[in-house]
Design an enzyme around this catalytic site. Sequence first.
Site, PDB file in Angstrom:
ATOM      1  N   ASP A 257      61.840   1.234  52.237  1.00  0.00           N
ATOM      2  CA  ASP A 257      62.989   2.130  52.069  1.00  0.00           C
ATOM      3  C   ASP A 257      64.157   1.394  51.403  1.00  0.00           C
ATOM      4  O   ASP A 257      65.088   2.015  50.909  1.00  0.00           O
ATOM      5  CB  ASP A 257      63.458   2.632  53.449  1.00  0.00           C
ATOM      6  CG  ASP A 257      63.315   4.139  53.587  1.00  0.00           C
ATOM      7  OD1 ASP A 257      63.111   4.810  52.563  1.00  0.00           O
ATOM      8  OD2 ASP A 257      63.422   4.631  54.728  1.00  0.00           O
TER       9      ASP A 257
ATOM     10  N   LYS B  68      54.632  12.433  52.791  1.00  0.00           N
ATOM     11  CA  LYS B  68      54.393  11.007  52.538  1.00  0.00           C
ATOM     12  C   LYS B  68      52.935  10.653  52.815  1.00  0.00           C
ATOM     13  O   LYS B  68      52.298   9.936  52.035  1.00  0.00           O
ATOM     14  CB  LYS B  68      55.346  10.156  53.389  1.00  0.00           C
ATOM     15  CG  LYS B  68      56.755  10.168  52.816  1.00  0.00           C
ATOM     16  CD  LYS B  68      57.829   9.698  53.778  1.00  0.00           C
ATOM     17  CE  LYS B  68      59.197   9.959  53.136  1.00  0.00           C
ATOM     18  NZ  LYS B  68      60.313   9.809  54.058  1.00  0.00           N
TER      19      LYS B  68
ATOM     20  N   GLN C  71      61.313   7.276  59.701  1.00  0.00           N
ATOM     21  CA  GLN C  71      61.971   8.488  59.215  1.00  0.00           C
ATOM     22  C   GLN C  71      63.316   8.673  59.921  1.00  0.00           C
ATOM     23  O   GLN C  71      63.383   8.672  61.145  1.00  0.00           O
ATOM     24  CB  GLN C  71      61.053   9.695  59.469  1.00  0.00           C
ATOM     25  CG  GLN C  71      61.536  10.974  58.855  1.00  0.00           C
ATOM     26  CD  GLN C  71      61.548  10.932  57.326  1.00  0.00           C
ATOM     27  OE1 GLN C  71      60.581  10.534  56.698  1.00  0.00           O
ATOM     28  NE2 GLN C  71      62.659  11.340  56.735  1.00  0.00           N
TER      29      GLN C  71
END
Length: 285
Positions: free
Chosen positions: A120, A53, A97
């Site tokens: 997300d 990322k 994460q």
Amino acid sequence: MSARIIDGKRISEEIREEIKQEVERLLARDVRPGLAVVLVGEDAASQVYVRNKAKACDDLGFYSEVHRLPASTTQDELLALIDRLNGQASIHGILVQLPLPKHIQEKAVIDAIAVDKDVDGFHPVSVGNLMIGDDALLPCTPSGVIELLKRTGNDPAGKHAVVIGRSNIVGKPVSMLLLRENATVTMTHSRTPNLPEVARQADILVVAVGVAQLVKRDWVKPGAVVVDVGMNRLDNGKLCGDVDYDDVAPVAGWITPVPGGVGPMTITMLMQNTLKSAKRTHGIA
Ligand code: NAD
């Protein structure tokens, strides 16, 4: 006849090129999209995802911050960091994460992320907006699936889409997105009777189960579009999907390979969301 391949790597590169050009346009107005990635603990796979990322941010000209916290971090400490990032003007997207260490409640953490930085798309308000069809930051893997379909000329409108798997991360949101794209959607899962027969009715079959090579040739209508979200590691170390590719490819019309199908799209859609959030924040169309 053998299926045409839905090349997620190529489509992902195409979208990244578009994002790069948008970033140039934003930079000319002194706006740089910014993503904060938070990693708690030492999980090996998570470390790879986080590195990828950060690299995507570099490649596309985004600002990025990676916060690597020890596994002993308390929930309050993590929430304090999120609170700070929520208020930080240089950050337009926050990604924590998953999975988190057991002593931290995932829900509390997701709920704490500001909705307009929820790149997300897991915050309950983002999920609700997706459900009612409002503008929202969409979850990355499901929106990647829709991009793959559209960019290969497989518009879901008017098609019968069957989704196998009902997780909050893939199955449910991808079903909602297909519905939004005017498909007729059947959601199936581990308790669905006669699953191969139901799957065989699909014009578009999306599989997100986590069982290696579950879907065989007799689950697929000849000519159907098969999108395999699964990522499973075989005993020999090879990566494979939830679809038995060699068995299914001769009957399908289109198929995503694993790797190289849905996988490459997820980070690209994360970048897309961060860009969208930056544009929204600065009122740029
Ligand atoms: P999950 O375990 O949360 O959900 C699996 C779903 O499959 C459940 O709803 C369950 O009811 C259903 N299921 C289980 N066994 C079944 C069976 N035998 N028949 C029919 N349905 C069954 O998994 P998830 O998070 O949705 O992930 C699914 C797969 O997609 C995994 O392989 C995961 O690694 C992969 N994945 C890939 C990406 C990506 O490519 N970027 C992102 C997320 C998930």
